[in-house]
Design a protein around this motif. Sequence first.
Motif, PDB file in Angstrom:
ATOM      1  N   VAL A  15      19.549  16.851  12.989  1.00 56.97           N
ATOM      2  CA  VAL A  15      20.405  15.664  12.875  1.00 56.97           C
ATOM      3  C   VAL A  15      21.844  16.079  12.574  1.00 56.97           C
ATOM      4  CG1 VAL A  15      20.858  13.583  11.519  1.00 56.97           C
ATOM      5  CG2 VAL A  15      18.518  14.137  12.205  1.00 56.97           C
ATOM      6  N   GLU A  16      22.018  17.071  11.721  1.00 55.86           N
ATOM      7  CA  GLU A  16      23.362  17.544  11.395  1.00 55.86           C
ATOM      8  C   GLU A  16      24.057  18.130  12.627  1.00 55.86           C
ATOM      9  OE1 GLU A  16      22.561  20.233   8.203  1.00 55.86           O
ATOM     10  OE2 GLU A  16      22.664  18.672   6.664  1.00 55.86           O
ATOM     11  N   LEU A  17      23.279  18.763  13.504  1.00 56.13           N
ATOM     12  CA  LEU A  17      23.854  19.316  14.733  1.00 56.13           C
ATOM     13  C   LEU A  17      24.333  18.196  15.655  1.00 56.13           C
ATOM     14  CD1 LEU A  17      24.385  22.055  16.104  1.00 56.13           C
ATOM     15  CD2 LEU A  17      22.136  21.844  17.192  1.00 56.13           C
ATOM     16  N   LEU A  18      23.654  17.047  15.632  1.00 54.01           N
ATOM     17  CA  LEU A  18      24.023  15.915  16.485  1.00 54.01           C
ATOM     18  C   LEU A  18      25.366  15.308  16.095  1.00 54.01           C
ATOM     19  CD1 LEU A  18      20.577  14.093  16.818  1.00 54.01           C
ATOM     20  CD2 LEU A  18      21.790  15.370  18.598  1.00 54.01           C
ATOM     21  N   GLU A  19      25.872  15.677  14.914  1.00 53.65           N
ATOM     22  CA  GLU A  19      27.163  15.140  14.472  1.00 53.65           C
ATOM     23  C   GLU A  19      28.305  15.618  15.371  1.00 53.65           C
ATOM     24  OE1 GLU A  19      29.793  14.903  10.346  1.00 53.65           O
ATOM     25  OE2 GLU A  19      27.681  15.494  10.265  1.00 53.65           O
ATOM     26  N   GLN A  20      28.050  16.621  16.208  1.00 56.20           N
ATOM     27  CA  GLN A  20      29.069  17.101  17.135  1.00 56.20           C
ATOM     28  C   GLN A  20      29.363  16.096  18.244  1.00 56.20           C
ATOM     29  OE1 GLN A  20      28.271  21.075  18.663  1.00 56.20           O
ATOM     30  NE2 GLN A  20      27.184  21.645  16.798  1.00 56.20           N
ATOM     31  N   HIS A  21      28.465  15.143  18.452  1.00 59.35           N
ATOM     32  CA  HIS A  21      28.616  14.163  19.525  1.00 59.35           C
ATOM     33  C   HIS A  21      29.805  13.235  19.280  1.00 59.35           C
ATOM     34  CE1 HIS A  21      25.438  14.850  22.320  1.00 59.35           C
ATOM     35  NE2 HIS A  21      24.448  14.604  21.473  1.00 59.35           N
ATOM     36  N   SER A  22      30.346  12.740  20.370  1.00 62.49           N
ATOM     37  CA  SER A  22      31.325  11.657  20.286  1.00 62.49           C
ATOM     38  C   SER A  22      30.584  10.352  19.994  1.00 62.49           C
ATOM     39  CB  SER A  22      32.069  11.528  21.612  1.00 62.49           C
ATOM     40  OG  SER A  22      31.164  11.135  22.646  1.00 62.49           O
ATOM     41  N   GLN A  23      31.333   9.307  19.695  1.00 66.80           N
ATOM     42  CA  GLN A  23      30.707   8.003  19.430  1.00 66.80           C
ATOM     43  C   GLN A  23      29.840   7.566  20.611  1.00 66.80           C
ATOM     44  OE1 GLN A  23      30.531   5.789  17.004  1.00 66.80           O
ATOM     45  NE2 GLN A  23      32.136   6.255  15.530  1.00 66.80           N
ATOM     46  N   ALA A  24      30.384   7.672  21.819  1.00 69.29           N
ATOM     47  CA  ALA A  24      29.657   7.190  23.000  1.00 69.29           C
ATOM     48  C   ALA A  24      28.365   7.968  23.217  1.00 69.29           C
ATOM     49  CB  ALA A  24      30.551   7.283  24.238  1.00 69.29           C
ATOM     50  N   ARG A  25      28.452   9.296  23.112  1.00 68.92           N
ATOM     51  CA  ARG A  25      27.262  10.110  23.351  1.00 68.92           C
ATOM     52  C   ARG A  25      26.226   9.935  22.238  1.00 68.92           C
ATOM     53  NH1 ARG A  25      26.987  13.190  27.570  1.00 68.92           N
ATOM     54  NH2 ARG A  25      28.849  13.779  28.754  1.00 68.92           N
ATOM     55  N   PHE A  26      26.702   9.762  20.998  1.00 72.17           N
ATOM     56  CA  PHE A  26      25.741   9.544  19.916  1.00 72.17           C
ATOM     57  C   PHE A  26      25.016   8.213  20.114  1.00 72.17           C
ATOM     58  CE2 PHE A  26      24.070   8.504  15.777  1.00 72.17           C
ATOM     59  CZ  PHE A  26      23.626   9.740  15.305  1.00 72.17           C
ATOM     60  N   ASN A  27      25.749   7.194  20.560  1.00 70.95           N
ATOM     61  CA  ASN A  27      25.117   5.902  20.825  1.00 70.95           C
ATOM     62  C   ASN A  27      24.067   6.018  21.918  1.00 70.95           C
ATOM     63  OD1 ASN A  27      26.678   4.621  18.893  1.00 70.95           O
ATOM     64  ND2 ASN A  27      28.230   3.937  20.343  1.00 70.95           N
ATOM     65  N   GLN A  28      24.311   6.901  22.907  1.00 68.22           N
ATOM     66  CA  GLN A  28      23.311   7.134  23.948  1.00 68.22           C
ATOM     67  C   GLN A  28      22.050   7.777  23.375  1.00 68.22           C
ATOM     68  OE1 GLN A  28      25.385   9.510  26.841  1.00 68.22           O
ATOM     69  NE2 GLN A  28      26.510   7.777  27.703  1.00 68.22           N
ATOM     70  N   VAL A  29      22.242   8.714  22.436  1.00 67.77           N
ATOM     71  CA  VAL A  29      21.096   9.337  21.771  1.00 67.77           C
ATOM     72  C   VAL A  29      20.279   8.279  21.034  1.00 67.77           C
ATOM     73  CG1 VAL A  29      20.398  10.917  19.922  1.00 67.77           C
ATOM     74  CG2 VAL A  29      22.156  11.606  21.560  1.00 67.77           C
ATOM     75  N   VAL A  30      20.958   7.407  20.329  1.00 65.78           N
ATOM     76  CA  VAL A  30      20.278   6.342  19.587  1.00 65.78           C
ATOM     77  C   VAL A  30      19.456   5.470  20.531  1.00 65.78           C
ATOM     78  CG1 VAL A  30      20.651   4.239  18.228  1.00 65.78           C
ATOM     79  CG2 VAL A  30      21.935   6.322  17.693  1.00 65.78           C
ATOM     80  N   LEU A  31      20.022   5.158  21.705  1.00 70.74           N
ATOM     81  CA  LEU A  31      19.301   4.365  22.697  1.00 70.74           C
ATOM     82  C   LEU A  31      18.047   5.089  23.173  1.00 70.74           C
ATOM     83  CD1 LEU A  31      22.132   2.827  24.917  1.00 70.74           C
ATOM     84  CD2 LEU A  31      20.398   1.558  23.638  1.00 70.74           C
ATOM     85  N   ARG A  32      18.190   6.380  23.460  1.00 71.24           N
ATOM     86  CA  ARG A  32      17.031   7.157  23.927  1.00 71.24           C
ATOM     87  C   ARG A  32      15.923   7.188  22.879  1.00 71.24           C
ATOM     88  NH1 ARG A  32      21.111  11.241  25.162  1.00 71.24           N
ATOM     89  NH2 ARG A  32      21.898  10.908  27.277  1.00 71.24           N
ATOM     90  N   LEU A  33      16.315   7.152  21.613  1.00 70.20           N
ATOM     91  CA  LEU A  33      15.330   7.208  20.532  1.00 70.20           C
ATOM     92  C   LEU A  33      14.782   5.824  20.176  1.00 70.20           C
ATOM     93  CD1 LEU A  33      17.154   9.755  18.180  1.00 70.20           C
ATOM     94  CD2 LEU A  33      15.278  10.224  19.759  1.00 70.20           C
ATOM     95  N   GLY A  34      15.318   4.790  20.814  1.00 74.08           N
ATOM     96  CA  GLY A  34      14.844   3.434  20.557  1.00 74.08           C
ATOM     97  C   GLY A  34      15.214   2.904  19.191  1.00 74.08           C
ATOM     98  N   LEU A  35      16.361   3.338  18.673  1.00 74.51           N
ATOM     99  CA  LEU A  35      16.759   2.949  17.316  1.00 74.51           C
ATOM    100  C   LEU A  35      18.017   2.087  17.304  1.00 74.51           C
ATOM    101  CD1 LEU A  35      16.202   6.413  15.567  1.00 74.51           C
ATOM    102  CD2 LEU A  35      14.674   4.424  15.547  1.00 74.51           C
ATOM    103  N   GLU A  36      18.328   1.465  18.455  1.00 77.16           N
ATOM    104  CA  GLU A  36      19.564   0.689  18.548  1.00 77.16           C
ATOM    105  C   GLU A  36      19.599  -0.521  17.617  1.00 77.16           C
ATOM    106  OE1 GLU A  36      16.766  -0.647  21.859  1.00 77.16           O
ATOM    107  OE2 GLU A  36      17.442   1.249  20.953  1.00 77.16           O
TER     108      GLU A  36
END
Length: 271
Positions: A15-36
Amino acid sequence: MRSQPFTRPTLIAAVELLEQHSQARFNQVVLRLGLEDEISSSTGLSVAKKCDLLGRIVVQRSGTVLDTLDGSMSLGEAVIRQAAQLAQRDSDHPQQTAFARGLARDGYVLAWDDYGRNASIRAALPSEIELPETDDEVHQLLKSFGFATPLGHLDQAIEAHTRGDWAACNGQLRTFLESLFDDIACHVRPQEAAQRPSSENRRALLADIGFLATDRNEWTQDGKNYINGLFKMLHTEGSHPGLSDEDHSTFRLHVVLVTARTFLRRLHVGQ
């Protein structure tokens, strides 16, 4: 897919590694994980704060199964895979280093394609060993027998491995295994164990009463046996030629965990 293939420290490092993402890309990760519905896509919430929310969800519900493009898998595994996509070959970034060490403890490594890109994870050891489950079972058995001293040394070994202190990890693994056999001897034959002046004498006692098997070379009178060989390996310093200090420390951690589980299980069933 295994329901709990990754331990808590590895999940947190991912999860700490995912902090490198931009807002848009992190939001995409959240969508893929079904946690929107649980993590807002608002840019008013920083990526760091979103990572904090994601981390709390993942450690609490890591075994929840979800559907992905790669098939059904646990939430924990999905997060690990998302983090692996950010890994760079030959990177010394602290967050990637922590993530890679966590994977190694859990029996996995990062792997890249032939062009050194597109990182993924693969098992470093045969899947039947199930190292996270082994670690968890060892901890549970140590607690059930009240073996506080070896438990403390094991926790210190894992902590030393996490921070990359290989010499300290090896020293704690050696002390863990020694105190484990001491406690087993005191558990099964308390009076006789108290009369044995050294840890090696107490291990010999375990062989005398049949707890350590001589026919399988777990213990022999000439010292050329599995237990003595393991202790000799743990007493050496540095790594084997061709292996880094980290690789060798991880190897030792794996071997000691599997060995400890074997003898704790034997004690548990009364053999």
